[in-house]
Scaffold this motif. Structure first.
Motif, PDB file in Angstrom:
ATOM      1  N   LYS A 145     -17.205  14.007 -11.322  1.00 56.30           N
ATOM      2  CA  LYS A 145     -16.860  12.613 -11.039  1.00 56.30           C
ATOM      3  C   LYS A 145     -17.574  12.077  -9.808  1.00 56.30           C
ATOM      4  N   ASN A 205     -12.913   8.389  -2.583  1.00 55.67           N
ATOM      5  CA  ASN A 205     -11.537   8.126  -2.160  1.00 55.67           C
ATOM      6  C   ASN A 205     -10.501   8.979  -2.874  1.00 55.67           C
ATOM      7  N   ALA A 206     -10.911   9.691  -3.900  1.00 59.60           N
ATOM      8  CA  ALA A 206      -9.938  10.501  -4.636  1.00 59.60           C
ATOM      9  C   ALA A 206     -10.238  11.990  -4.534  1.00 59.60           C
ATOM     10  N   VAL A 228      -9.617   9.456   5.090  1.00 64.80           N
ATOM     11  CA  VAL A 228      -9.213   9.765   3.706  1.00 64.80           C
ATOM     12  C   VAL A 228     -10.431  10.022   2.820  1.00 64.80           C
ATOM     13  N   MET A 233      -6.000  13.294   3.716  1.00 71.58           N
ATOM     14  CA  MET A 233      -5.013  13.026   2.661  1.00 71.58           C
ATOM     15  C   MET A 233      -4.585  11.557   2.709  1.00 71.58           C
ATOM     16  N   ASN A 234      -4.001  11.163   3.803  1.00 67.69           N
ATOM     17  CA  ASN A 234      -3.523   9.779   3.888  1.00 67.69           C
ATOM     18  C   ASN A 234      -3.361   9.325   5.334  1.00 67.69           C
ATOM     19  N   ASP A 267      -8.206  13.910  -8.750  1.00 65.85           N
ATOM     20  CA  ASP A 267      -7.585  13.153  -9.854  1.00 65.85           C
ATOM     21  C   ASP A 267      -7.943  11.688  -9.674  1.00 65.85           C
ATOM     22  N   PRO A 301      -7.834   7.875  -8.618  1.00 62.76           N
ATOM     23  CA  PRO A 301      -7.333   7.340  -7.357  1.00 62.76           C
ATOM     24  C   PRO A 301      -6.118   6.434  -7.555  1.00 62.76           C
ATOM     25  N   TYR A 302      -5.529   6.056  -6.430  1.00 62.00           N
ATOM     26  CA  TYR A 302      -4.400   5.128  -6.378  1.00 62.00           C
ATOM     27  C   TYR A 302      -3.218   5.698  -7.160  1.00 62.00           C
ATOM     28  N   LYS A 322      -5.067   8.423  -2.520  1.00 67.15           N
ATOM     29  CA  LYS A 322      -4.663   9.728  -3.059  1.00 67.15           C
ATOM     30  C   LYS A 322      -3.151   9.732  -3.255  1.00 67.15           C
ATOM     31  N   ARG A 351      -1.358  10.695  -5.467  1.00 66.43           N
ATOM     32  CA  ARG A 351      -0.720  11.868  -6.081  1.00 66.43           C
ATOM     33  C   ARG A 351       0.108  12.660  -5.075  1.00 66.43           C
ATOM     34  N   PHE A 352      -0.272  12.584  -3.789  1.00 68.56           N
ATOM     35  CA  PHE A 352       0.490  13.338  -2.789  1.00 68.56           C
ATOM     36  C   PHE A 352       1.851  12.710  -2.506  1.00 68.56           C
ATOM     37  N   LEU A 353       1.993  11.436  -2.787  1.00 72.55           N
ATOM     38  CA  LEU A 353       3.307  10.801  -2.647  1.00 72.55           C
ATOM     39  C   LEU A 353       4.143  11.051  -3.896  1.00 72.55           C
TER      40      LEU A 353
END
Lengths: 338, 338, 338, 338
Positions: free
Chosen positions: C2, C7-8, C201, C206-207, D26, D28-29, D235, D237-239
Motif C-alpha cells: 500500500k 498516515n496509516a 503520526v 500512533m496518535n 490497515d 486510515p481513519y 490510525k 484502529r487503536f481507539l
C-alpha cells in the motif's frame, strides 16, 4: 397609557429634525461629516479622548464591546439578571464565539466589588475552568438602580488588580446621570470603565446607540468587528445625527430628567408598595392581581414581573422622555387610590 | 457629481415622509402595525406566501439568510467576486460560525448552472472536504449584470438535484427587475430561490433591507437569529415604514428605472470603452489615467477599479435613484468628449 | 503493498515500547513526568526555549496553532492546495471562529515570499475586506517539496514587515529535515516561524503530534484552547511517550530517511514520468489508466490524483518509515517495466 | 495510594494487549476493520441499531454530541455542577458556537424531571430569551449518584413533550450500570436518550471514548463534525481496539464493579461522615483539616472538595478499576480509625 418600556417611545422631535437635516449626499459608512464629528463630541462630554462608534441596537453595542474585551475562550462576569444574560437571545455567546457569561448576584441587579471578587475567586486558575476576562455592569440596572462613581471605582479596582476589563451597559446611562448628577467621566473612565454602551434609543432616539471606548487602544479592531457583524450602515450619517442631536444642549439629560420625574411621581404614589428605590425611570410595584386588573381597566398598560396572583405579585412601570410627572399623574392617582 | 456608489445617495422624500409618519408610540420590535403588514405586502408582490423580516444592512440580510441555509460545518458556493466574499469583512464566516464560501468563476460575476455543477462535483463526498449546503447568486451582479428567470431556474434545478439551498443577494434587485422586466416571482421562488436579500438602502431607503423567505419553514428560526445578531431594533416600525413606502405605487421600480436610465446614458457615451454590458445601474469603463484625471478635474467623482495606469485601466460609475439620464448628461458628455 | 499514505502505517516498535512503558499511574493531563519533559526535550532539539504541547491529530495541531495566531475577524494566507484548506473539513474555520483562509498560488504547493507579498498587497486596508493576521506554509509541501531555510526566512521577513505571524505545518517535517539536512532551528524560528505543527503520526507514531511554540508569549493561552477543543487527554503520558521515543536517538530522522529512500527509489524508476522533484516521501507519477491498472493488478495500491484517463493522469505514491528502498524495490521495478 | 480521580489510572492489561494487537497496517481513519466493527458491537450491547464513533476524550464526546443536538442559537439544560458546565473550559460553547448551558439544580448533581420542567417553563417563548433544544444528564453524576431507568424515562418524557433532545454524559456509565444492574438499553434509548457519551478512559482505557447515537438520523453529520474538530485520528484502529477490548467478556463491567467495590469499602468505613449515598466509585467524606492531614500523612492522596477548615470540610475519594475493596482496605481502616 403605556408603561411597558421606554424602548418603543416616539422619537424626540429634535432627533427627527436632525435625521431630516442629514438627508444629503455624503460619504458612505462613517466617512460623513456627522460620523466624523462623534469622537470629538463625545470626547468633550467625557473630558478625555474617546472613540465613539454608532450601531443600531443596544444588543449590538453590548455584544460588540464585550467581543473586543474578551477572547472566545474566556468569560465575562455579570449579574444573573443582566440584559446580556436574560434578554439578548445569546448575542454575547454569538459575538464572543462561545465565551461564557459568569453569573453573579446582587440586590436590585447591581454588582458590588465584593461580589465580583467572590465570583472571580471561586474560579480555579486551571485549564478546566473558564477564566474571566472582563466584568459587565449595567447603569442604571435592570431594576432601575444607579451606581455611584465610588461603587464603580471599587469594581474598577478589583478589575485592575485581576487584569479584567470593565464594560458598562448604559442603555439607561442618561437616566442614571440625570438621577445621580454624577459627572459622566467620574462614573466611567475615571472609575476604570474601558467601554460604555451609551444608550440613545430608549431616551428619544430612533435607532442609534454609541459604543464609547475609553481605552482607545481597544478601539483599533472595533470597526472591523462592527462591519463583520452587519452593523456598518452605508448611510451612517443618520445614526450620527441622532447621537449629535441628543448631545446638543444636553437633550439627553433633559429627556432623562423628564422620564425620571415621571417615575418619581409614580413612586411617591406607590409608597410602601415599592420593591426597589426608584433611582431612574423604572418603578417596580407590589400589586395583587385584582389591583393590576383595576389599573388595566383604567387604561394603564404595563408588564407583570413574574407571576401575578391574588395574593400579590410585581408590576413594572417604565417611563419614557414623553412621560414626565404631569403626564403620568393619572397613573399616580390610580395607584394611590388602590 | 458623485458616482462612487448608490449606497450613499439621499433618501427618497417619500421614504422620509413614511419615516416621519411612523413616529408614534407603537409596540416594540416587530409587533407594530407596519412591521406586521410586511408579510402580506411582500406576499402580494411575489404572488406567494412569504415571510419578510427587516434588518438594517445588506451584509446582515445576506449573512443571516445564509446562516439559516447552511450549518456551520458546510459551505456556500458563490462567485469569487461576490459581495459576501469580497466586501463583508468575513460576515458570512461569522454568522455561519466558520462555514466556508466555496468560490466559483463566471463572466461579469455571474454564476452559471454548469459552473455550480463543476464546483460541486469537484468536492469529494468524504469527511475531509467541506460539503456544500447552498448556493448564493447576486442579481444584479457586482458588475451590473442581471439574471433571466431561465438562468436562475437552471441553477435552481442543479440545487434541487443536489440538495442545495439557493440564496439571492438582491442588494440591487430593483435595478435587475426594472431592467429585465422579469416578474419578481419568476426570477426568485419559481426558479428555486429559497431566500432573497431584498435591497432598499441603495435604492432610496435609509437603513432598511428585507430578508424574504420563500420556503417559510426556513423562517421559523430567523427571528431568533436576527435578535441574536443585534439586528432586532426596538422601534422597528421605522424600518418597516421604509420598505412599505418603497413598495407603495412601485416606488422601488421607479427609483431603479431612474438609476438604470442614468447608467444607460453613460453607457451610450462610453461606447467601445464599456467593459460589460450595462444591464442595471453600474457602468465599467476603460479609461487611461490622464482621462480619469480629466474627468475628475471636471468634478466627476468615481472609483478606479483596480490599478489605473497611463496605458489604461477600469473605472466604475454607479448611478442612484436621483441620477437619471438628464442628471448624468454632463458626465455622459464629458466621457463622449474624451 | 500500500502506498496510499503514510498516515496509516504501523507504529514503530520503539514507540509501541514507550507507550507500554508509560502504563503506570501518574498525574493526569500533562502533569505527568513524560509530558513535563517535553519542553526541555524539544528546546534541546531546536536550540532555543520552546513550549511543546501534545495533541492527537495534525488537524488539531494546525487549527489550534492558527487559532492562537489569528483572531476571528482576520485571515491566514496559505496555499490553495494546503491541507488546512483542502483536507480538514473546515477545521481552521471552526477553531478560528470564522477567520478566513486567504488563498495563494505556487508551484508544487509551495508558497514564495513574493506570492505572500502579492496576496497581502491585494487586500485593501479597509473594514470591508478580511485583513491577514498570519501565513501558514507546509514543509514538506502537499506535493512533497521542501523549503530551504533561506526560502522560509524570505517569507519570515515579509511577515515581520507586515506584522503577520508565521505557522509551519510540519506533518512531514521529519521528511523535510531528513531530506534537506537543514538544521531544525534554521528552517523554523531562526527563519521567523512562530509555531510549528511537528508531525509524529505519519512518521511511525500512533496518535500524538506536537505544537511547538517558538514565541513563548504565544503559548500562554494555548493550554486553555487545547482543553476547550477536547484535545486535553487525561492520560497524556501516552502521547508524551510517543514524542519522546521519536526524539530518542533521532528515531524521527531515521524513520524519515527510510521513507525518503523508498520514495527516491520509486522516483528513479519513474524517471521522466515524475511530476515534481521528489524531496521527501511523496512521488507523483504520470500514468495512463491502463498502466495504473497494470500496477494495481500486481498488487500495488495507490491513489489517482485527479482524473485518470486512457491519455494519462497522475498517481500518488507515499512511502512510510517501513517502506525503505529495499522494501519498495518491487514497485520500482514494476514502474520501470511499464 | 492515590484517590484523586479514576482518570489517571493505568490502562487495563487487556486493553494494552488489544492496542498492541492492532499495530498492523490497515485503512486510515475509521475505515479499518476494528472501527468498522463498532456499530455492530455496540448495537448488540444496547439491543438496538446504533452508530458508535470513537473520539479521544470525554470532553470531545460530550461537546460533539451536544453540537449535533443543539443549534448555535439555542441552549442545553444541565445541572449547575455538570462536567460540561464546570470542567470543560467552555468546550460546549465552542463546539456549539455560542449555544448556552441553561443551569438547573438537583441533589447530588442529579436532574429530576420536575426540575427540567421548571427550568424550561421559566423561559419565555420569545426571541429575547435563549430557547432550549436539549437536556444533558450525567450518569453516574458528579457526586457519584446513579439514575434508574424510571428517572431517566421521566426526563425523557418531558423532553419528548417539549421537543427537546436528551444526552447522557456517561463518563462513568460503566460504574452506573455495574451499580444499579440496569439494562443499558433501559436507562438510555428506551428511556428517551438520543446520544450517550460512553466512557472508557476512566474505566481502564487509554484514550478512547465512544459517542453512541440511538437516533441514527442524528448520526449523519457527526463524522463531519468529528473531523472538523480535529478528533478524526488517522490510525483510528487503536481507539476502536480499546473499546472492543472493553466490551469483550464485559471487561467494562468487571472493571466498574471493582472500582465500585473499592468505593463501598471506603463508604462503610466512613459511615456518618458520608455526604452522599455511594452508588458508583466516588466517595465524598466529611473531614476536618487535621483529619485530612492525618490521612495524607499516612500516604493517602485525595482532593479537598471546596475549602477544608479546622471545623470541617469535604474530601473526595475516587476509586479506579485497580482499586477494589481489598486494595483500598488500608484507606478504609485509616478512615475508620479517625
Amino acid at each position: 397609557m403605556k408603561f411597558f418600556s421606554d424602548n418603543a417611545a416616539p422619537v424626540h422631535p429634535r432627533v427627527m429634525d436632525a435625521i431630516a437635516a442629514a438627508n444629503l449626499l455624503d460619504s458612505p459608512y462613517d466617512g460623513d461629516a456627522l460620523s466624523q464629528a462623534l469622537d470629538d463630541r463625545f470626547s468633550q462630554l467625557f473630558g478625555t479622548r474617546v472613540k465613539a462608534l454608532w450601531v443600531a441596537t443596544g444588543t449590538a453595542a453590548n455584544a460588540l464591546a464585550l467581543s473586543a474585551l474578551c477572547p472566545p475562550h474566556k468569560g465575562v462576569i455579570c449579574h444573573r439578571m443582566a440584559h446580556i444574560e436574560q434578554d439578548e437571545c445569546g448575542a454575547p455567546g454569538f459575538f464572543m464565539h462561545g465565551a461564557k457569561l459568569i453569573l453573579a448576584e446582587g440586590e436590585g441587579a447591581k454588582l458590588g466589588a465584593d461580589e465580583v471578587t467572590r465570583v472571580a475567586s471561586q474560579i480555579r486558575d486551571d485549564v478546566h475552568q473558564v477564566q474571566p476576562a472582563a466584568v459587565s455592569i449595567t447603569n442604571a440596572s435592570e431594576y432601575g438602580l444607579t451606581y455611584t462613581p465610588k461603587e464603580v471605582a471599587a469594581i474598577g479596582d478589583v478589575c485592575k488588580a485581576r487584569g479584567l476589563k470593565l464594560h458598562m451597559d448604559g442603555a439607561r446611562f442618561a437616566n442614571a446621570i440625570a438621577s445621580t448628577g454624577a459627572d459622566p467621566a467620574d462614573v466611567t473612565w475615571r472609575a476604570g470603565v474601558d467601554m460604555l454602551s451609551f444608550g440613545c434609543v430608549k431616551n428619544g432616539g430612533m435607532n442609534a446607540e454609541a459604543i464609547i471606548v475609553f481605552d482607545t487602544a481597544l478601539a483599533r479592531e472595533l470597526p472591523y468587528l462592527r462591519k463583520r457583524s452587519g452593523q456598518l450602515q452605508s448611510k451612517g450619517r443618520f445614526l450620527a445625527a441622532q447621537l449629535l442631536a441628543m448631545l446638543e444642549d444636553d437633550l439627553w439629560l433633559a429627556n432623562a430628567r423628564a422620564a425620571n420625574a415621571g417615575a418619581q411621581a409614580i413612586a411617591e404614589a406607590a409608597g410602601d408598595r415599592l420593591l426597589y428605590p426608584v433611582e431612574a425611570n423604572e418603578v417596580f410595584v407590589k400589586l395583587t392581581a385584582p389591583e393590576a386588573a383595576s389599573l388595566r381597566a383604567q387604561g394603564f398598560e404595563f408588564y407583570d414581573w413574574g407571576e401575578m396572583t391574588a395574593e400579590g405579585g410585581e408590576a413594572r412601570f417604565v417611563t419614557a422622555w414623553d412621560q414626565d410627572a404631569e403626564t403620568v399623574a393619572p397613573l399616580a392617582a390610580a395607584i394611590a387610590a388602590l
